[in-house]
Write a protein that holds these residues in place. Structure first.
Motif, PDB file in Angstrom:
ATOM      1  N   LEU A 132       0.892  -1.067  -0.162  1.00 27.60           N
ATOM      2  CA  LEU A 132      -0.071   0.162   0.041  1.00 27.60           C
ATOM      3  C   LEU A 132       0.637   1.227   0.084  1.00 27.60           C
ATOM      4  O   LEU A 132       0.597   2.240  -0.815  1.00 27.60           O
ATOM      5  CB  LEU A 132      -0.756  -0.012   1.202  1.00 27.60           C
ATOM      6  CG  LEU A 132      -2.583   0.668   0.916  1.00 27.60           C
ATOM      7  CD1 LEU A 132      -3.239   0.060  -0.202  1.00 27.60           C
ATOM      8  CD2 LEU A 132      -3.365   0.572   2.435  1.00 27.60           C
ATOM      9  N   PRO A 133       1.714   1.175   0.848  1.00 30.14           N
ATOM     10  CA  PRO A 133       2.510   2.511   0.829  1.00 30.14           C
ATOM     11  C   PRO A 133       3.430   2.724  -0.370  1.00 30.14           C
ATOM     12  O   PRO A 133       3.893   3.749  -0.891  1.00 30.14           O
ATOM     13  CB  PRO A 133       3.586   2.485   2.133  1.00 30.14           C
ATOM     14  CG  PRO A 133       2.991   1.214   3.012  1.00 30.14           C
ATOM     15  CD  PRO A 133       2.138   0.559   2.439  1.00 30.14           C
ATOM     16  N   THR A 134       3.772   1.613  -0.852  1.00 28.32           N
ATOM     17  CA  THR A 134       4.543   1.557  -2.240  1.00 28.32           C
ATOM     18  C   THR A 134       3.653   2.110  -3.259  1.00 28.32           C
ATOM     19  O   THR A 134       4.515   3.213  -4.032  1.00 28.32           O
ATOM     20  CB  THR A 134       4.770   0.084  -2.564  1.00 28.32           C
ATOM     21  OG1 THR A 134       5.553  -0.716  -1.624  1.00 28.32           O
ATOM     22  CG2 THR A 134       5.581   0.033  -3.909  1.00 28.32           C
ATOM     23  N   LYS A 135       2.331   2.011  -3.311  1.00 30.31           N
ATOM     24  CA  LYS A 135       1.712   2.637  -4.329  1.00 30.31           C
ATOM     25  C   LYS A 135       1.901   4.325  -4.161  1.00 30.31           C
ATOM     26  O   LYS A 135       1.997   5.004  -5.203  1.00 30.31           O
ATOM     27  CB  LYS A 135       0.214   2.235  -4.192  1.00 30.31           C
ATOM     28  CG  LYS A 135      -0.126   0.931  -4.787  1.00 30.31           C
ATOM     29  CD  LYS A 135      -1.667   1.018  -5.430  1.00 30.31           C
ATOM     30  CE  LYS A 135      -1.667  -0.283  -6.331  1.00 30.31           C
ATOM     31  NZ  LYS A 135      -1.730  -1.624  -5.403  1.00 30.31           N
ATOM     32  N   LEU A 136       1.696   4.662  -3.125  1.00 31.76           N
ATOM     33  CA  LEU A 136       1.725   6.035  -2.783  1.00 31.76           C
ATOM     34  C   LEU A 136       3.203   6.434  -3.280  1.00 31.76           C
ATOM     35  O   LEU A 136       3.278   7.805  -3.798  1.00 31.76           O
ATOM     36  CB  LEU A 136       1.640   6.193  -1.221  1.00 31.76           C
ATOM     37  CG  LEU A 136       1.325   7.694  -0.961  1.00 31.76           C
ATOM     38  CD1 LEU A 136      -0.223   8.178  -1.359  1.00 31.76           C
ATOM     39  CD2 LEU A 136       1.139   7.898   0.829  1.00 31.76           C
ATOM     40  N   PHE A 137       4.258   5.903  -2.620  1.00 33.42           N
ATOM     41  CA  PHE A 137       5.472   6.247  -2.839  1.00 33.42           C
ATOM     42  C   PHE A 137       5.968   6.319  -4.474  1.00 33.42           C
ATOM     43  O   PHE A 137       6.213   7.285  -4.992  1.00 33.42           O
ATOM     44  CB  PHE A 137       6.607   4.973  -2.390  1.00 33.42           C
ATOM     45  CG  PHE A 137       7.833   5.121  -2.934  1.00 33.42           C
ATOM     46  CD1 PHE A 137       8.955   5.750  -2.370  1.00 33.42           C
ATOM     47  CD2 PHE A 137       8.247   4.245  -3.962  1.00 33.42           C
ATOM     48  CE1 PHE A 137      10.146   5.710  -2.859  1.00 33.42           C
ATOM     49  CE2 PHE A 137       9.464   4.011  -4.503  1.00 33.42           C
ATOM     50  CZ  PHE A 137      10.415   4.818  -3.862  1.00 33.42           C
ATOM     51  N   ASN A 214      12.666   7.616   4.751  1.00 35.44           N
ATOM     52  CA  ASN A 214      13.881   7.965   4.106  1.00 35.44           C
ATOM     53  C   ASN A 214      13.875   8.109   2.643  1.00 35.44           C
ATOM     54  O   ASN A 214      14.411   8.999   2.052  1.00 35.44           O
ATOM     55  CB  ASN A 214      14.762   6.899   4.301  1.00 35.44           C
ATOM     56  CG  ASN A 214      15.190   6.672   5.946  1.00 35.44           C
ATOM     57  OD1 ASN A 214      14.869   7.636   6.473  1.00 35.44           O
ATOM     58  ND2 ASN A 214      15.697   5.649   6.197  1.00 35.44           N
ATOM     59  N   GLY A 215      12.922   7.219   2.100  1.00 34.60           N
ATOM     60  CA  GLY A 215      12.745   7.436   0.588  1.00 34.60           C
ATOM     61  C   GLY A 215      12.121   8.691   0.248  1.00 34.60           C
ATOM     62  O   GLY A 215      12.348   9.245  -0.762  1.00 34.60           O
ATOM     63  N   TYR A 216      11.147   9.257   0.932  1.00 28.96           N
ATOM     64  CA  TYR A 216      10.388  10.426   0.643  1.00 28.96           C
ATOM     65  C   TYR A 216      11.605  11.455   0.916  1.00 28.96           C
ATOM     66  O   TYR A 216      11.533  12.256  -0.155  1.00 28.96           O
ATOM     67  CB  TYR A 216       9.453  10.563   1.844  1.00 28.96           C
ATOM     68  CG  TYR A 216       8.525  11.717   1.793  1.00 28.96           C
ATOM     69  CD1 TYR A 216       8.015  12.647   0.950  1.00 28.96           C
ATOM     70  CD2 TYR A 216       8.947  12.650   2.906  1.00 28.96           C
ATOM     71  CE1 TYR A 216       7.372  13.550   0.862  1.00 28.96           C
ATOM     72  CE2 TYR A 216       8.319  14.054   3.022  1.00 28.96           C
ATOM     73  CZ  TYR A 216       7.725  14.396   2.037  1.00 28.96           C
ATOM     74  OH  TYR A 216       7.181  15.764   2.232  1.00 28.96           O
ATOM     75  N   LEU A 217      12.309  11.739   1.784  1.00 29.07           N
ATOM     76  CA  LEU A 217      13.254  12.521   2.182  1.00 29.07           C
ATOM     77  C   LEU A 217      14.348  12.745   0.897  1.00 29.07           C
ATOM     78  O   LEU A 217      14.686  13.457   0.405  1.00 29.07           O
ATOM     79  CB  LEU A 217      14.094  12.317   3.478  1.00 29.07           C
ATOM     80  CG  LEU A 217      13.205  12.635   4.507  1.00 29.07           C
ATOM     81  CD1 LEU A 217      13.920  12.214   5.875  1.00 29.07           C
ATOM     82  CD2 LEU A 217      12.731  14.001   4.747  1.00 29.07           C
ATOM     83  N   ASP A 218      14.824  11.270   0.623  1.00 31.16           N
ATOM     84  CA  ASP A 218      15.621  11.125  -0.453  1.00 31.16           C
ATOM     85  C   ASP A 218      15.313  11.797  -1.887  1.00 31.16           C
ATOM     86  O   ASP A 218      16.019  12.460  -2.640  1.00 31.16           O
ATOM     87  CB  ASP A 218      15.935   9.899  -0.846  1.00 31.16           C
ATOM     88  CG  ASP A 218      17.196   9.305   0.125  1.00 31.16           C
ATOM     89  OD1 ASP A 218      17.871  10.307   0.776  1.00 31.16           O
ATOM     90  OD2 ASP A 218      17.322   8.035   0.113  1.00 31.16           O
TER      91      ASP A 218
END
Ligand code: UDP
Ligand code: MG
Length: 316
Positions: A132-137, A214-218
């Motif tokens: 689920l978070p992967t979709k958003l990501f 972390n992915g979002y910050l990156d």
């Protein structure tokens, strides 16, 4: 050599022999020349012994052993440095990605002319907490990077034309955004292929839920660097000037207001009693700070060793 398979791994001893045998089967069947580069990212199990064992059995097997665990991106970086094949394929070591996809990925790069083909785990065998978070990501990554046709940025299974991996620098935890890095380096033809995905059979996942934070910050960092990396003044100077001018006008206004009141015989107070005075002051100070950040940024950018590192495709 046709293909280099780069496999970053951290404590995956159970999967390695099977993975290697499977890759070998696929390559032999399709008559492809290849090398398999296992990058042991500081495993604490017997992964390295297994790799050494495999290397004695087959001349296709190469290995890199980190002294400690650095992460998937550094492992990929070193694997890319070593790779010699025309097409470089990355895959996870946990048998979640299928080597059967290799021939088609290879064909897409060599025949269809793609620079990069990313796997797309359309049907995933992962827990919901991850899918689920992967979709958003991925939706965020698509918007920010402008690569509209990718559904699965972080898929471990990807294929690259050799020039791509030799001209991008994966570092930190940027492996999630390799297509974005490639795009920023000027590689435009980025495609996608739906790939088979399996549940993890041995071992455990190496990334927790903090991957999303972390992915979002990156992603923000990458966006910033690609936009203003070599011209930081353009953003800081702009914001700084805006704030300073805004604050300055406000200060003048506060002062003028008081003078006007004084000379017209109206009741007046100290300017320091007015909240607007403090707001104006803060805005001016912040504006100056931003401006300074811009100057400092420029000085750093000027010293960056890669400041004049351009992607020259051809020369006559
Ligand atoms: N990996 C690595 N270094 C690390 C963490 C992971 O080389 O610090 C490797 C891991 O062994 C695997 C791949 O990266 O081959 C993907 O990791 P994992 O399967 O745990 O990620 P997930 O499938 O859960 O996204
Ligand atoms: Mg996995």
């Amino acid at each position: 050599m046709d293909i280099s398979v780069v496999i970053p791994l951290y404590n995956e001893e159970e999967s390695l022999p099977e993975l290697h045998a499977w890759i070998k089967r696929v390559m032999d069947k399709n008559g492809l020349s290849y090398e398999v580069i296992f990058v042991n990212d500081g495993s604490t199990d017997h992964s390295w012994q297994v790799i050494e064992q495999l290397a004695t059995q087959s001349e296709h097997v190469k290995g890199i052993k980190f002294r400690r665990n650095y992460g998937k991106s550094p492992a990929l970086y070193c694997g890319f440095e070593k790779a010699q094949g025309d097409v470089v394929i990355t895959m996870d070591a946990d048998l979640q990605d299928s080597p059967d996809e290799i021939p088609e990925l290879y064909r897409m790069i060599t025949k269809d002319g793609y620079d990069l083909v990313s796997g797309y785990k359309k049907k995933r065998y992962d827990p919901l907490s991850k899918t689920l978070p992967t979709k958003l990501f991925n939706a965020t990554a698509r918007t920010v990077s402008g690569i509209k046709n990718l559904h699965d940025f972080n898929c471990g299974l990807k294929a690259y034309r050799r020039e791509v991996v030799k001209n991008i620098e994966v570092y930190g935890e940027m492996h999630r955004y390799i297509p974005y890095l490639a795009k920023n380096a000027g590689f435009k033809k980025i495609g996608e292929k739906v790939v088979q995905h399996q549940a993890r059979r041995y071992g455990t996942t190496k990334f927790g839920l903090n991957r999303f934070v972390n992915g979002y910050l990156d992603l923000i960092s990458l966006w910033f660097l690609s936009k203003f990396g070599v011209k930081p003044m353009h953003i800081f100077g702009f914001l700084g000037s805006l704030m300073f001018v805004f604050g300055f006008i406000a200060v003048v206004f506060v002062g003028a207001h008081k003078l006007y009141a004084m000379y017209s015989g109206l009741p007046y107070t100290l300017v320091t009693d007015s909240p607007y005075f403090y707001l104006a002051l803060t805005t001016m100070i912040l504006g100056t700070q931003l401006f300074l950040a811009g100057f400092l940024g420029e000085m750093i950018a000027r010293n960056a060793p890669e400041r004049n590192n351009y992607q020259i495709e051809k020369e006559l």
